[in-house]
Write a protein that holds these residues in place. Structure first.
Motif, mmCIF file in Angstrom:
data_model
loop_
_atom_site.group_PDB
_atom_site.id
_atom_site.type_symbol
_atom_site.label_atom_id
_atom_site.label_comp_id
_atom_site.label_asym_id
_atom_site.label_seq_id
_atom_site.Cartn_x
_atom_site.Cartn_y
_atom_site.Cartn_z
ATOM 1 N N MET A 57 10.877 18.773 31.075
ATOM 2 C CA MET A 57 9.554 18.543 30.499
ATOM 3 C C MET A 57 9.550 17.206 29.770
ATOM 4 O O MET A 57 10.474 16.866 29.051
ATOM 5 N N ALA A 58 8.496 16.424 29.979
ATOM 6 C CA ALA A 58 8.417 15.087 29.398
ATOM 7 C C ALA A 58 8.268 15.172 27.878
ATOM 8 O O ALA A 58 7.635 16.080 27.355
ATOM 9 N N ASN A 59 8.938 14.217 27.228
ATOM 10 C CA ASN A 59 8.814 14.145 25.766
ATOM 11 C C ASN A 59 7.413 13.678 25.379
ATOM 12 O O ASN A 59 6.894 12.706 25.917
ATOM 13 N N ILE A 60 6.805 14.380 24.474
ATOM 14 C CA ILE A 60 5.478 14.006 23.978
ATOM 15 C C ILE A 60 5.659 13.444 22.571
ATOM 16 O O ILE A 60 6.210 14.108 21.697
ATOM 17 N N GLU A 61 5.218 12.161 22.407
ATOM 18 C CA GLU A 61 5.372 11.532 21.107
ATOM 19 C C GLU A 61 4.494 12.234 20.078
ATOM 20 O O GLU A 61 3.307 12.455 20.302
ATOM 21 N N LYS A 62 5.115 12.589 18.980
ATOM 22 C CA LYS A 62 4.386 13.308 17.931
ATOM 23 C C LYS A 62 3.414 12.357 17.241
ATOM 24 O O LYS A 62 3.770 11.243 16.883
ATOM 25 N N GLN A 63 2.170 12.789 17.084
ATOM 26 C CA GLN A 63 1.145 11.971 16.459
ATOM 27 C C GLN A 63 1.393 11.855 14.956
ATOM 28 O O GLN A 63 1.662 12.847 14.286
ATOM 29 N N HIS A 64 1.320 10.640 14.436
ATOM 30 C CA HIS A 64 1.487 10.415 13.002
ATOM 31 C C HIS A 64 0.143 10.561 12.302
ATOM 32 O O HIS A 64 -0.845 9.948 12.697
ATOM 33 N N ILE A 65 0.086 11.388 11.294
ATOM 34 C CA ILE A 65 -1.130 11.532 10.499
ATOM 35 C C ILE A 65 -0.772 11.354 9.032
ATOM 36 O O ILE A 65 0.362 11.567 8.613
ATOM 37 N N ILE A 66 -1.759 10.954 8.247
ATOM 38 C CA ILE A 66 -1.542 10.723 6.820
ATOM 39 C C ILE A 66 -1.474 12.052 6.079
ATOM 40 O O ILE A 66 -2.335 12.911 6.243
ATOM 41 N N ASN A 67 -0.438 12.215 5.290
ATOM 42 C CA ASN A 67 -0.306 13.396 4.437
ATOM 43 C C ASN A 67 -1.099 13.146 3.154
ATOM 44 O O ASN A 67 -0.744 12.296 2.339
ATOM 45 N N SER A 68 -2.175 13.889 2.978
ATOM 46 C CA SER A 68 -3.063 13.661 1.825
ATOM 47 C C SER A 68 -2.347 13.877 0.499
ATOM 48 O O SER A 68 -2.757 13.338 -0.539
ATOM 49 N N HIS A 69 -1.269 14.665 0.501
ATOM 50 C CA HIS A 69 -0.509 14.916 -0.729
ATOM 51 C C HIS A 69 0.223 13.656 -1.209
ATOM 52 O O HIS A 69 0.637 13.586 -2.374
ATOM 53 N N ASN A 70 0.380 12.685 -0.306
ATOM 54 C CA ASN A 70 1.049 11.443 -0.686
ATOM 55 C C ASN A 70 0.084 10.404 -1.261
ATOM 56 O O ASN A 70 0.507 9.314 -1.633
ATOM 57 N N LEU A 71 -1.189 10.751 -1.315
ATOM 58 C CA LEU A 71 -2.199 9.801 -1.776
ATOM 59 C C LEU A 71 -2.449 9.948 -3.270
ATOM 60 O O LEU A 71 -2.521 11.059 -3.788
ATOM 61 N N SER A 72 -2.577 8.829 -3.941
ATOM 62 C CA SER A 72 -2.834 8.813 -5.383
ATOM 63 C C SER A 72 -4.328 8.912 -5.662
ATOM 64 O O SER A 72 -5.127 8.180 -5.071
ATOM 65 N N GLY A 73 -4.692 9.801 -6.571
ATOM 66 C CA GLY A 73 -6.098 9.912 -6.944
ATOM 67 C C GLY A 73 -6.557 8.716 -7.742
ATOM 68 O O GLY A 73 -7.695 8.276 -7.638
ATOM 69 N N GLU A 74 -5.662 8.177 -8.558
ATOM 70 C CA GLU A 74 -6.013 7.055 -9.435
ATOM 71 C C GLU A 74 -6.001 5.731 -8.676
ATOM 72 O O GLU A 74 -6.868 4.879 -8.897
ATOM 73 N N PHE A 75 -5.027 5.548 -7.785
ATOM 74 C CA PHE A 75 -4.902 4.298 -7.024
ATOM 75 C C PHE A 75 -5.045 4.612 -5.533
ATOM 76 O O PHE A 75 -4.132 4.379 -4.737
ATOM 77 N N TYR A 76 -6.194 5.137 -5.165
ATOM 78 C CA TYR A 76 -6.387 5.666 -3.824
ATOM 79 C C TYR A 76 -6.319 4.568 -2.765
ATOM 80 O O TYR A 76 -5.692 4.743 -1.717
ATOM 81 N N PHE A 77 -6.952 3.435 -3.032
ATOM 82 C CA PHE A 77 -6.974 2.352 -2.043
ATOM 83 C C PHE A 77 -5.558 1.905 -1.682
ATOM 84 O O PHE A 77 -5.199 1.819 -0.508
ATOM 85 N N ASN A 78 -4.747 1.616 -2.689
ATOM 86 C CA ASN A 78 -3.389 1.148 -2.445
ATOM 87 C C ASN A 78 -2.552 2.192 -1.710
ATOM 88 O O ASN A 78 -1.777 1.859 -0.804
ATOM 89 N N SER A 79 -2.717 3.461 -2.120
ATOM 90 C CA SER A 79 -1.881 4.507 -1.520
ATOM 91 C C SER A 79 -2.261 4.779 -0.071
ATOM 92 O O SER A 79 -1.388 4.988 0.778
ATOM 93 N N ILE A 80 -3.569 4.768 0.235
ATOM 94 C CA ILE A 80 -3.955 5.039 1.633
ATOM 95 C C ILE A 80 -3.593 3.854 2.521
ATOM 96 O O ILE A 80 -3.240 4.019 3.702
ATOM 97 N N LEU A 81 -3.638 2.646 1.950
ATOM 98 C CA LEU A 81 -3.216 1.459 2.695
ATOM 99 C C LEU A 81 -1.733 1.583 3.062
ATOM 100 O O LEU A 81 -1.324 1.341 4.198
#
Length: 454
Positions: free
Chosen positions: A1-25
């Motif tokens: 069976m062919a390897n399927i590359e796992k899709q990368h998604i952003i973990n919202s728990h890693n995002l800062s509420g105070e510095f949201y722009f910098n963290s999501i970047l």
């Protein structure tokens, strides 16, 4: 069976509420949603936005601006963009907008949201003013005053300092607001305070006053959370089968709860507290889901306090027995008539001229017959500490207690506005008390608690 590359998604728990722009970047780059070229493009657009905002700040008169001001404007810009990006439920899509939408457009969307939140916070502030508690606690009253959180709505600058919270906030919430800044912090703080007030308004002002007075007679000056004490007392009443509304739990009830609760493990105790909480909902007719959710977020902290108290056998420090200050026994103290102003002035001059402590003490004994005059002598005669101690040692316990009542040394808050002479009296009085036996110290402090002036 062919390897399927796992899709990368952003973990919202890693995002800062105070510095949201910098963290999501950062997270979008780590997850591969943004590349080096995207980051460079976004950075250049942010600098271009800063230049535009700086020119507006200077009203087009000059291109130069202080470094600190430029940094503040940049933080404000990124904060506003972050507010918009945070409003997008899917952080992956938020990263896509970062990549495809102009920074200036994201900023305008964020600025509109900041303004909307400002108007909402203003309405909540008015709601909090209407359900404000009638309490003697200074930090609560000062925070809710026009010079406390109220000043935020006069000074907030959403154009150039959207990330800032210009307000004086001393009152501590049961569930503190963390990882938020600017208008988001103020809005959340007010939302939580409104819910705390809603719960406490279910109880008579007098009952809350007696509860807090039982916790500490100096509660008006303490940085305490009223809601937490009231909720804990209500839980104690529910567990002890007492009237919840009265918030009145006795020493016998606390002994009963100690014997009952010490047998429980954490899981059983949590179930018991949850049952008591549901009983409170029914008794007080609490149907607001937001208030219920807030109460339930407060329970782990209270349960931890109970568990620690059970181990240390200090449950009476968690479940407080209310005290009515009006019913406490009183010791009436009356000072005799003060001496004539001219006679007092001459005495002070004579005391200052005296070389020997024994002569000063003799003068004071002979000429000072009023407690008020004695207090003035301590403030005006420029005595050394050993002279203070000698003078204190000639006084009766009730007179020392009266001095402590006039010059309390247990709270630093009480010393904020004192003169230098008053601070000296306070310090030397405290030092004198430390020299006494524990029994005599306790006796004098008990007298001071019940002392009233005639």
């Amino acid at each position: 069976m062919a390897n399927i590359e796992k899709q990368h998604i952003i973990n919202s728990h890693n995002l800062s509420g105070e510095f949201y722009f910098n963290s999501i970047l950062q997270e979008a780059y780590i997850c591969g949603l943004l590349n080096e070229s995207d980051l460079e493009n976004i950075q250049l657009q942010c600098i271009s936005l800063l230049a535009y905002k700086s020119e507006r700040y200077n009203m087009g008169e000059s291109s130069s601006i202080r470094v600190e001001t430029a940094e503040s404007i940049m933080k404000s810009n990124l904060y506003s963009i972050g507010v918009y990006l945070k409003s997008i439920p899917d952080p992956d899509y938020a990263a896509f907008e970062l990549k495809t939408v102009k920074i200036s457009e994201l900023y305008e969307r964020g600025r509109k949201l900041v303004n909307t939140k400002f108007q909402i916070a203003k309405r909540i502030y008015n709601m909090v003013q209407k359900n404000k508690l009638d309490t003697l606690n200074h930090s609560y009253n000062s925070t809710l005053s026009e010079n406390g959180i109220g000043i935020f709505f006069k000074l907030y600058n959403l154009e150039y300092e959207a990330h800032d919270s210009p307000a004086s906030i001393d009152y501590q919430l049961c569930n503190p607001v963390n990882d938020l800044a600017g208008i988001e912090f103020i809005q959340k703080y007010l939302e939580n305070l409104y819910l705390e007030n809603e719960f406490c308004k279910k109880f008579a002002t007098e009952n809350i006053h007696h509860l807090l007075y039982g916790y500490d007679k100096s509660y008006p000056e303490l940085l305490i959370n009223i809601f937490e004490h009231v909720l804990t007392a209500a839980l104690g009443c529910s567990l002890a089968n007492r009237n919840i509304v009265e918030l009145n739990i006795t020493g016998e009830d606390i002994q009963y709860l100690y014997k009952k609760l010490r047998k429980y493990d954490h899981h059983t105790l949590m179930l018991t507290i949850n049952y008591a909480t549901n009983h409170i909902y029914e008794e007080l007719n609490l149907t607001n889901p937001l208030l219920q959710e807030y109460i339930e977020r407060s329970l782990p902290k209270i349960v931890t306090n109970i568990e620690i108290a059970l181990k240390l056998n200090t449950l009476s420090k968690v479940f407080i027995t209310p005290q009515n200050p009006v019913l406490e026994p009183k010791i009436h103290f009356e000072s005799s008539i003060k001496m004539d102003d001219e006679d007092y002035r001459k005495l002070i001059e004579e005391l200052i001229r005296c070389r020997y402590s024994s002569d000063k003490l003799t003068l004071i004994k002979d000429k000072v017959k009023s407690f008020d005059d004695l207090e003035d002598i301590l403030l005006d005669a420029q005595l050394e500490e050993e002279e203070f101690i000698l003078l204190f040692s000639t006084l009766e316990d009730v007179e020392i207690a009266a001095m402590i009542k006039r010059h309390p040394f247990e709270s630093d808050i009480q010393a904020v506005d004192l003169s230098e002479a008053e601070q000296v009296v306070r310090l030397y009085l405290e030092n004198y008390m430390k020299q006494l036996s524990p029994n005599r110290q306790e006796k004098i402090l008990q007298i001071a608690k019940h002392l009233v002036w005639d």
